[in-house]
Enzyme design. Sequence first.
Site, PDB file in Angstrom:
ATOM      1  CB  SER A 244      -1.038   0.001   1.259  1.00 44.20           C
ATOM      2  OG  SER A 244      -1.018   1.367   1.440  1.00 44.20           O
TER       3      SER A 244
ATOM      4  CE1 TYR B 270      -4.668  -2.767   5.093  1.00 42.59           C
ATOM      5  CE2 TYR B 270      -4.150  -0.107   4.673  1.00 42.59           C
ATOM      6  CZ  TYR B 270      -4.221  -1.514   3.963  1.00 42.59           C
ATOM      7  OH  TYR B 270      -4.293  -2.069   2.939  1.00 42.59           O
TER       8      TYR B 270
HETATM    9  N1  LIG Z   1      -9.046  -0.883  -1.633  1.00 43.85           N
HETATM   10  C1  LIG Z   1      -7.618  -0.024  -1.246  1.00 43.85           C
HETATM   11  O1  LIG Z   1      -7.966   1.209  -1.518  1.00 43.85           O
HETATM   12  C2  LIG Z   1      -5.981  -0.618  -1.020  1.00 43.85           C
HETATM   13  C3  LIG Z   1      -5.201  -0.036  -1.168  1.00 43.85           C
HETATM   14  C4  LIG Z   1      -3.691  -0.197  -0.684  1.00 43.85           C
HETATM   15  C5  LIG Z   1      -3.607  -1.367  -0.454  1.00 43.85           C
HETATM   16  N2  LIG Z   1      -5.138  -2.516  -0.689  1.00 43.85           N
HETATM   17  C6  LIG Z   1      -4.299  -4.027  -0.462  1.00 43.85           C
HETATM   18  O2  LIG Z   1      -4.918  -4.936  -1.713  1.00 43.85           O
HETATM   19  C7  LIG Z   1      -5.511  -5.751  -1.408  1.00 43.85           C
HETATM   20  C8  LIG Z   1      -7.047  -6.073  -1.698  1.00 43.85           C
HETATM   21  O3  LIG Z   1      -7.627  -5.174  -1.081  1.00 43.85           O
HETATM   22  P1  LIG Z   1      -9.118  -4.683  -1.779  1.00 43.85           P
HETATM   23  O4  LIG Z   1      -8.899  -3.485  -2.364  1.00 43.85           O
HETATM   24  O5  LIG Z   1      -9.170  -6.003  -2.953  1.00 43.85           O
HETATM   25  O6  LIG Z   1     -10.193  -5.008  -0.936  1.00 43.85           O
HETATM   26  P2  LIG Z   1     -11.252  -6.125  -0.969  1.00 43.85           P
HETATM   27  O7  LIG Z   1     -12.327  -6.047  -1.529  1.00 43.85           O
HETATM   28  O8  LIG Z   1     -12.160  -6.028   0.760  1.00 43.85           O
HETATM   29  O9  LIG Z   1     -10.734  -8.148  -0.638  1.00 43.85           O
HETATM   30  C9  LIG Z   1      -9.883  -8.528   0.197  1.00 43.85           C
HETATM   31  C10 LIG Z   1      -9.903  -9.887   0.312  1.00 43.85           C
HETATM   32  O10 LIG Z   1      -9.225 -10.666   0.655  1.00 43.85           O
HETATM   33  C11 LIG Z   1     -10.007 -11.310   1.472  1.00 43.85           C
HETATM   34  N3  LIG Z   1      -9.292 -11.939   2.826  1.00 43.85           N
HETATM   35  C12 LIG Z   1      -9.696 -11.231   4.029  1.00 43.85           C
HETATM   36  N4  LIG Z   1     -10.018 -11.876   4.979  1.00 43.85           N
HETATM   37  C13 LIG Z   1      -9.183 -12.728   4.946  1.00 43.85           C
HETATM   38  C14 LIG Z   1      -9.500 -14.291   5.235  1.00 43.85           C
HETATM   39  N5  LIG Z   1      -9.091 -13.997   6.954  1.00 43.85           N
HETATM   40  N6  LIG Z   1      -8.911 -15.554   4.564  1.00 43.85           N
HETATM   41  C15 LIG Z   1      -8.795 -15.620   4.174  1.00 43.85           C
HETATM   42  N7  LIG Z   1      -8.943 -14.268   2.506  1.00 43.85           N
HETATM   43  C16 LIG Z   1      -9.045 -13.149   3.318  1.00 43.85           C
HETATM   44  C17 LIG Z   1     -11.405 -11.244   0.980  1.00 43.85           C
HETATM   45  O11 LIG Z   1     -12.136 -12.462   0.774  1.00 43.85           O
HETATM   46  P3  LIG Z   1     -13.349 -13.150   1.721  1.00 43.85           P
HETATM   47  O12 LIG Z   1     -13.780 -11.500   2.359  1.00 43.85           O
HETATM   48  O13 LIG Z   1     -14.408 -13.885   0.844  1.00 43.85           O
HETATM   49  O14 LIG Z   1     -12.569 -13.574   2.419  1.00 43.85           O
HETATM   50  C18 LIG Z   1     -11.231 -10.062  -0.460  1.00 43.85           C
HETATM   51  O15 LIG Z   1     -11.012 -11.414  -1.599  1.00 43.85           O
HETATM   52  C19 LIG Z   1      -5.330  -6.041   0.331  1.00 43.85           C
HETATM   53  O16 LIG Z   1      -4.168  -6.272   0.740  1.00 43.85           O
HETATM   54  C20 LIG Z   1      -5.329  -4.157   0.641  1.00 43.85           C
HETATM   55  O17 LIG Z   1      -4.935  -4.761   2.373  1.00 43.85           O
HETATM   56  C21 LIG Z   1      -5.935  -2.345  -0.761  1.00 43.85           C
END
Ligand SMILES: NC(=O)c1ccc[n+]([C@@H]2O[C@H](COP(=O)([O-])OP(=O)(O)OC[C@H]3O[C@@H](n4cnc5c(N)ncnc54)[C@H](OP(=O)(O)O)[C@@H]3O)[C@@H](O)[C@H]2O)c1
Length: 269
Positions: free
Chosen positions: A145, A158
Site C-alpha cells: 500500500s 495497518y
Molecule cells: N482498496 C484499497 O484502497 C487498497 C489500498 C492499498 C492496499 N490495498 C490492499 O489490497 C488488497 C486487496 O484488498 P481490496 O482492496 O481488494 O479489498 P477487498 O475487496 O476487501 O478484498 C479483500 C480480499 O481479501 C480476502 N480476505 C479477507 N480476509 C481474509 C481471510 N481471513 N482469509 C482469506 N481471505 C481473506 C477477502 O475475501 P473473503 O472475505 O471472501 O475471505 C477478499 O477477497 C489488500 O491486501 C489490501 O490491504 C487496498
Amino acid sequence: MDTKFKDKYGDWAIITGASSGIGVEFAHQIAEKGLNVVLVARRKELLDSLAAELSAKYKVECKILSADLSKDGFQFDILDATKDLEVGLLVNNAGMNCEGHFYRGSLERNLQMLQLNTKAPFILAYEFGKQFISRGKGGIIFTSSISAFNANPYLSHYAATKAYILSLAESMNYEFKDKNVDVIAVCPGMTKSEMTKGMKDGPMLMEAAPVVKITLDNLGKEAYVVPGFLNKAQVFLSSRLLSRDNAKSLSGALLKKVLPATNKKKKEN
Ligand SMILES: NC(=O)c1ccc[n+]([C@@H]2O[C@H](COP(=O)([O-])OP(=O)(O)OC[C@H]3O[C@@H](n4cnc5c(N)ncnc54)[C@H](OP(=O)(O)O)[C@@H]3O)[C@@H](O)[C@H]2O)c1
C-alpha cells in the site's frame, strides 16, 4: 494469451483474496494471459461464480479453495490442493484493515489483521518461493500500500503491516533475482473494492484494473510499483521531500480529518 508470461509464470497461479476487489481483477488479467488459477478466499460462493466466469471467458482451468488465512496452519490445505500442479505465480493479495484511533479495533481483530496481512503472505512466499527456486523460474506478487512509505497515525497498525510487506518484497526481489524468480510489491492508493465501499468517487479513487495491469507489466522489471500519478506524487512528497517526522504529522492531520472512525466511537465490523 501471453505466451512469454505463461512460459515464465505458468502453468498455475495462486491468487489470495480472489473473492472481491483487486483480487478479482488479478484473477481476470492472469487468466487472460492463459494461466490456470487457484482462487483463495473465505467466501466460496463468490469464488465459484468467478471460476465459472473465468473458465468460460478465457478457457482456463480454475480451482477454488475456501480458506481463512488468518488461522494457524491454513497453508497445509493450500499446499495439499496444489501438490500436483505446476504453480509458477503466487499473488499474495488478501488483506484487511483496521483504521481509526489506536484502540478502535479489538486486540483480537488486530491480531487477525497481523496474521492475514503479514504472516500468511510470508508463509506462502516461503513455501512457494522454494518451489520456484528449485524449478529455476516463477514470480511472487505482494499487495502492499502507499501507506507503507511513512508512518500513518490513525492507520498505524495497518500501515505497519504494509511496510513489512514492502520491505520483504524489495529484499526478496534482490535475493531471488539470480534464481530467475521475480518478486514485486504493488503499493496502491485508494482503489475501488469492498475495502473502500462507500467512499466518494474522485480522482484519488482508482479502478482496480489499472492497478493490476501496472503490476503485471512490471513483474520482472521493478521491485515495487505505485500505481497512478497522484499516488506517485504522494509517495514522492512523503518519502523524498518531507522529513519522516513531517510526513508522519501531515499523514496524521489528514487521516484524522478523513477517517470518521478517528472521531466517533464506532462498533467494529
Ligand atoms: N482498496 C484499497 O484502497 C487498497 C489500498 C492499498 C492496499 N490495498 C490492499 O489490497 C488488497 C486487496 O484488498 P481490496 O482492496 O481488494 O479489498 P477487498 O475487496 O476487501 O478484498 C479483500 C480480499 O481479501 C480476502 N480476505 C479477507 N480476509 C481474509 C481471510 N481471513 N482469509 C482469506 N481471505 C481473506 C477477502 O475475501 P473473503 O472475505 O471472501 O475471505 C477478499 O477477497 C489488500 O491486501 C489490501 O490491504 C487496498
